[in-house]
Design a protein around this motif. Structure first.
Motif, PDB file in Angstrom:
ATOM      1  N   PHE A  89     -47.371  -5.625 -10.514  1.00 29.61           N
ATOM      2  CA  PHE A  89     -47.738  -6.613  -9.513  1.00 29.61           C
ATOM      3  C   PHE A  89     -47.938  -7.993 -10.145  1.00 29.61           C
ATOM      4  O   PHE A  89     -48.249  -8.113 -11.329  1.00 29.61           O
ATOM      5  CB  PHE A  89     -49.019  -6.177  -8.792  1.00 29.61           C
ATOM      6  CG  PHE A  89     -48.946  -4.757  -8.306  1.00 29.61           C
ATOM      7  CD1 PHE A  89     -48.328  -4.459  -7.108  1.00 29.61           C
ATOM      8  CD2 PHE A  89     -49.443  -3.731  -9.074  1.00 29.61           C
ATOM      9  CE1 PHE A  89     -48.226  -3.162  -6.677  1.00 29.61           C
ATOM     10  CE2 PHE A  89     -49.355  -2.417  -8.655  1.00 29.61           C
ATOM     11  CZ  PHE A  89     -48.737  -2.136  -7.452  1.00 29.61           C
ATOM     12  N   GLU A  90     -47.784  -9.017  -9.285  1.00 33.59           N
ATOM     13  CA  GLU A  90     -47.900 -10.404  -9.742  1.00 33.59           C
ATOM     14  C   GLU A  90     -49.357 -10.838  -9.883  1.00 33.59           C
ATOM     15  O   GLU A  90     -49.683 -11.641 -10.754  1.00 33.59           O
ATOM     16  CB  GLU A  90     -47.192 -11.342  -8.751  1.00 33.59           C
ATOM     17  CG  GLU A  90     -45.706 -11.051  -8.559  1.00 33.59           C
ATOM     18  CD  GLU A  90     -44.880 -11.363  -9.795  1.00 33.59           C
ATOM     19  OE1 GLU A  90     -45.344 -12.178 -10.599  1.00 33.59           O
ATOM     20  OE2 GLU A  90     -43.794 -10.781  -9.947  1.00 33.59           O
ATOM     21  N   ASP A  91     -50.252 -10.357  -8.993  1.00 36.59           N
ATOM     22  CA  ASP A  91     -51.642 -10.805  -9.041  1.00 36.59           C
ATOM     23  C   ASP A  91     -52.562  -9.726  -8.485  1.00 36.59           C
ATOM     24  O   ASP A  91     -52.116  -8.684  -7.996  1.00 36.59           O
ATOM     25  CB  ASP A  91     -51.835 -12.126  -8.271  1.00 36.59           C
ATOM     26  CG  ASP A  91     -51.299 -12.034  -6.835  1.00 36.59           C
ATOM     27  OD1 ASP A  91     -51.193 -10.907  -6.308  1.00 36.59           O
ATOM     28  OD2 ASP A  91     -51.009 -13.083  -6.251  1.00 36.59           O
ATOM     29  N   GLU A  92     -53.874  -9.989  -8.534  1.00 30.17           N
ATOM     30  CA  GLU A  92     -54.881  -9.011  -8.116  1.00 30.17           C
ATOM     31  C   GLU A  92     -54.802  -8.651  -6.629  1.00 30.17           C
ATOM     32  O   GLU A  92     -54.895  -7.479  -6.274  1.00 30.17           O
ATOM     33  CB  GLU A  92     -56.285  -9.554  -8.437  1.00 30.17           C
ATOM     34  CG  GLU A  92     -56.654  -9.497  -9.910  1.00 30.17           C
ATOM     35  CD  GLU A  92     -56.951  -8.082 -10.379  1.00 30.17           C
ATOM     36  OE1 GLU A  92     -57.073  -7.192  -9.522  1.00 30.17           O
ATOM     37  OE2 GLU A  92     -57.035  -7.868 -11.598  1.00 30.17           O
ATOM     38  N   PRO A  93     -54.640  -9.641  -5.695  1.00 29.11           N
ATOM     39  CA  PRO A  93     -54.547  -9.253  -4.279  1.00 29.11           C
ATOM     40  C   PRO A  93     -53.387  -8.304  -4.002  1.00 29.11           C
ATOM     41  O   PRO A  93     -53.515  -7.366  -3.200  1.00 29.11           O
ATOM     42  CB  PRO A  93     -54.358 -10.612  -3.570  1.00 29.11           C
ATOM     43  CG  PRO A  93     -54.977 -11.606  -4.484  1.00 29.11           C
ATOM     44  CD  PRO A  93     -54.705 -11.098  -5.863  1.00 29.11           C
ATOM     45  N   GLU A  94     -52.239  -8.533  -4.657  1.00 32.86           N
ATOM     46  CA  GLU A  94     -51.093  -7.651  -4.457  1.00 32.86           C
ATOM     47  C   GLU A  94     -51.404  -6.246  -4.970  1.00 32.86           C
ATOM     48  O   GLU A  94     -51.058  -5.239  -4.326  1.00 32.86           O
ATOM     49  CB  GLU A  94     -49.876  -8.226  -5.189  1.00 32.86           C
ATOM     50  CG  GLU A  94     -48.577  -7.492  -4.893  1.00 32.86           C
ATOM     51  CD  GLU A  94     -47.378  -8.111  -5.596  1.00 32.86           C
ATOM     52  OE1 GLU A  94     -46.317  -7.473  -5.617  1.00 32.86           O
ATOM     53  OE2 GLU A  94     -47.527  -9.226  -6.134  1.00 32.86           O
ATOM     54  N   LEU A  95     -52.082  -6.159  -6.115  1.00 31.62           N
ATOM     55  CA  LEU A  95     -52.482  -4.858  -6.655  1.00 31.62           C
ATOM     56  C   LEU A  95     -53.455  -4.164  -5.717  1.00 31.62           C
ATOM     57  O   LEU A  95     -53.344  -2.964  -5.465  1.00 31.62           O
ATOM     58  CB  LEU A  95     -53.127  -5.056  -8.031  1.00 31.62           C
ATOM     59  CG  LEU A  95     -53.825  -3.836  -8.664  1.00 31.62           C
ATOM     60  CD1 LEU A  95     -52.856  -2.674  -8.817  1.00 31.62           C
ATOM     61  CD2 LEU A  95     -54.442  -4.205 -10.005  1.00 31.62           C
ATOM     62  N   GLN A  96     -54.413  -4.940  -5.145  1.00 33.48           N
ATOM     63  CA  GLN A  96     -55.395  -4.337  -4.244  1.00 33.48           C
ATOM     64  C   GLN A  96     -54.735  -3.789  -2.993  1.00 33.48           C
ATOM     65  O   GLN A  96     -55.080  -2.710  -2.509  1.00 33.48           O
ATOM     66  CB  GLN A  96     -56.460  -5.389  -3.872  1.00 33.48           C
ATOM     67  CG  GLN A  96     -57.658  -4.826  -3.140  1.00 33.48           C
ATOM     68  CD  GLN A  96     -58.412  -3.799  -3.949  1.00 33.48           C
ATOM     69  OE1 GLN A  96     -58.525  -3.914  -5.159  1.00 33.48           O
ATOM     70  NE2 GLN A  96     -58.910  -2.771  -3.305  1.00 33.48           N
ATOM     71  N   LEU A 102     -43.837 -13.306 -12.714  1.00 35.08           N
ATOM     72  CA  LEU A 102     -44.202 -13.030 -14.107  1.00 35.08           C
ATOM     73  C   LEU A 102     -43.164 -12.140 -14.773  1.00 35.08           C
ATOM     74  O   LEU A 102     -42.538 -11.308 -14.113  1.00 35.08           O
ATOM     75  CB  LEU A 102     -45.562 -12.323 -14.151  1.00 35.08           C
ATOM     76  CG  LEU A 102     -46.766 -13.118 -13.649  1.00 35.08           C
ATOM     77  CD1 LEU A 102     -48.004 -12.236 -13.644  1.00 35.08           C
ATOM     78  CD2 LEU A 102     -47.008 -14.341 -14.512  1.00 35.08           C
ATOM     79  N   PRO A 103     -42.976 -12.278 -16.102  1.00 34.09           N
ATOM     80  CA  PRO A 103     -42.108 -11.324 -16.816  1.00 34.09           C
ATOM     81  C   PRO A 103     -42.720  -9.928 -16.772  1.00 34.09           C
ATOM     82  O   PRO A 103     -43.931  -9.776 -16.571  1.00 34.09           O
ATOM     83  CB  PRO A 103     -42.082 -11.889 -18.241  1.00 34.09           C
ATOM     84  CG  PRO A 103     -43.272 -12.778 -18.338  1.00 34.09           C
ATOM     85  CD  PRO A 103     -43.513 -13.330 -16.971  1.00 34.09           C
ATOM     86  N   GLU A 104     -41.892  -8.924 -16.977  1.00 31.45           N
ATOM     87  CA  GLU A 104     -42.319  -7.535 -16.829  1.00 31.45           C
ATOM     88  C   GLU A 104     -43.528  -7.204 -17.709  1.00 31.45           C
ATOM     89  O   GLU A 104     -44.430  -6.498 -17.282  1.00 31.45           O
ATOM     90  CB  GLU A 104     -41.153  -6.590 -17.178  1.00 31.45           C
ATOM     91  CG  GLU A 104     -40.081  -6.507 -16.107  1.00 31.45           C
ATOM     92  CD  GLU A 104     -40.606  -5.920 -14.807  1.00 31.45           C
ATOM     93  OE1 GLU A 104     -41.342  -4.932 -14.862  1.00 31.45           O
ATOM     94  OE2 GLU A 104     -40.285  -6.478 -13.744  1.00 31.45           O
ATOM     95  N   ASN A 105     -43.557  -7.737 -18.932  1.00 35.63           N
ATOM     96  CA  ASN A 105     -44.640  -7.368 -19.844  1.00 35.63           C
ATOM     97  C   ASN A 105     -45.963  -8.044 -19.504  1.00 35.63           C
ATOM     98  O   ASN A 105     -46.997  -7.718 -20.094  1.00 35.63           O
ATOM     99  CB  ASN A 105     -44.247  -7.703 -21.289  1.00 35.63           C
ATOM    100  CG  ASN A 105     -43.989  -9.191 -21.482  1.00 35.63           C
ATOM    101  OD1 ASN A 105     -43.715  -9.915 -20.534  1.00 35.63           O
ATOM    102  ND2 ASN A 105     -44.079  -9.653 -22.714  1.00 35.63           N
TER     103      ASN A 105
END
Length: 404
Positions: free
Chosen positions: A146-153, A127-130
């Motif tokens: 982060f790219e998605d929710e699992p990565e954030l978790q 994803l782009p930074e924004n």
């Protein structure tokens, strides 16, 4: 039922499923008891237990050279042996790429999944930074994206110490500012507010006018600060009352839905990917009631333990404060429907009658019965996407429970 559905198993063991079931994960003989994942570089201890080499070496250093299963004293240079037989068995196992929902049909060894994901042509685009997800602690200084929710978790789970330090620094700055504000307030209380001169007094000089004006402005600033503080308190109290009201309305909806509950399962793609990466992940709906003072149930969704390409949907009985007034075991009809957002004739609907001899329907002794009842292979994930059941990354599940 449509061709992509599987009927309920006649075996009650297949219908009932424990909360701790190892869905779509490795068999127990291939699972490391420390990290609960596939054995990597497996080793065998002299007391007969298998572990990942790195997990075992770290454990022996931290836990005073004892086996984590039976507490047998171990020496890492004498009691740990390579387990090449298990390594070969694991390498012969095959699993689907987690990007199957995007079209990847690769089948590979569980130990090669991470390497494959790095080069998989079906992996989600960067994803782009924004548009990237920000850390929940961005307001105290964490700048990670982060790219998605699992990565954030995973970030939130692995960087607890970092976030605690950021919170401590923010609190320290707040305490210093509060102390400075208290000092300013004390000075204001000691200041003499300016009063306009009497008509009978002689004219004041320019210097007196400036000093008087400064005093008047200071007085107005203090009064405005006090009023702002009062408004902040009023707003905070109103926000708390609104939150409490919303929570009350939500609970009333669950109690007065008469056993017909709609579960909007949001962020479907990310949650499916997370369950493919960690087979222990299960999702539960809020508890809903069959009537105002009736039975309380909830819905569970996870990947099928038999085939991770299917979702499993099961119903759990939950504890209430009035269970002693109800008839046990729970007896009735349960209807589960996957709702198509555009074409109602495509709805996937299954009805099942409860079975009083099963543990799933007995009176709960804890907040929720550990056994569930339903379909371990309800619908094929790929067909949910291709046939339009997932709308705006959301799956709608309807359950109607009718006691008899």
């Amino acid at each position: 039922m449509s061709s992509h559905l599987h009927n309920k198993s006649e075996n009650s063991v297949a219908q009932e499923s424990s909360i701790t079931d190892n869905f779509s994960g490795p068999e127990s003989r291939f699972e490391c008891p420390i990290c609960l994942a596939w054995l990597r570089d497996p080793v065998l201890t002299s007391c007969g237990h298998r572990f990942c080499r790195s997990c075992m070496e770290s454990w022996l250093e931290r836990e005073n050279a004892c086996c984590p299963i039976d507490n047998t004293k171990l020496h890492k240079d004498v009691d740990i042996f390579p387990d090449n037989f298990t390594r070969r068995e694991i390498s012969q196992q095959k699993t689907k790429c987690p990007n199957i929902v995007r079209g990847c049909l690769e089948e590979l060894s569980p130990l090669d999944v991470e390497t494959h994901l790095a080069v998989c042509k079906y992996k989600p685009p960067e994803l782009p930074e924004n548009e990237k997800l920000r850390c929940s602690y961005v307001h105290v200084g964490c700048e990670d994206k982060f790219e998605d929710e699992p990565e954030l978790q995973r970030h939130l789970e692995q960087h607890t110490q970092k976030h605690l330090n950021l919170l401590l620094q923010a609190y320290t700055k707040f305490a210093i500012n509060t102390q400075n504000a208290a000092s300013s307030s004390a000075i204001a209380q000691q200041a003499n507010f300016w009063d306009p001169p009497s008509k009978n007094e002689p004219p004041v000089t320019a210097s007196d006018n400036i000093n008087g004006l400064l005093k008047a402005l200071y007085e107005k600033v203090v009064l405005l600060e006090q009023k702002t503080r009062e408004q902040d308190i009023i707003i905070a109290n109103m926000s708390e009352q609104i939150s409490s009201f919303n929570l009350t309305m939500s609970k009333m909806h669950l109690r007065y839905c008469n056993g017909c509950y709609l579960w909007y399962f949001n962020d479907f793609k990310c949650k499916i990917n997370a369950m493919r990466n960690d087979s222990h992940i299960m999702h539960y709906s809020p508890g809903f009631y069959t009537s105002t003072n009736g039975y309380r149930l909830c819905i569970r969704l996870n990947l099928s333990p038999k085939d991770p390409n299917y979702i499993a949907i099961l119903i759990h009985v939950m504890k209430t404060e009035h269970d002693h007034t109800l008839d046990w075991p729970f007896s009735g009809r349960l209807t589960v429907t996957l709702v198509h957002p555009l074409q109602s004739f495509r709805n996937i609907k299954e009805t099942m009658m409860t079975r009083p001899e099963l543990e799933a329907f007995k009176r709960p002794v804890q907040d929720m019965n550990p056994k569930g009842f339903g379909y371990t292979e309800f619908a094929l994930i790929e067909e949910l996407f291709t046939n339009g059941y997932v709308d705006n990354n959301q799956l709608l599940i309807k359950v109607h429970a009718q006691p008899v």
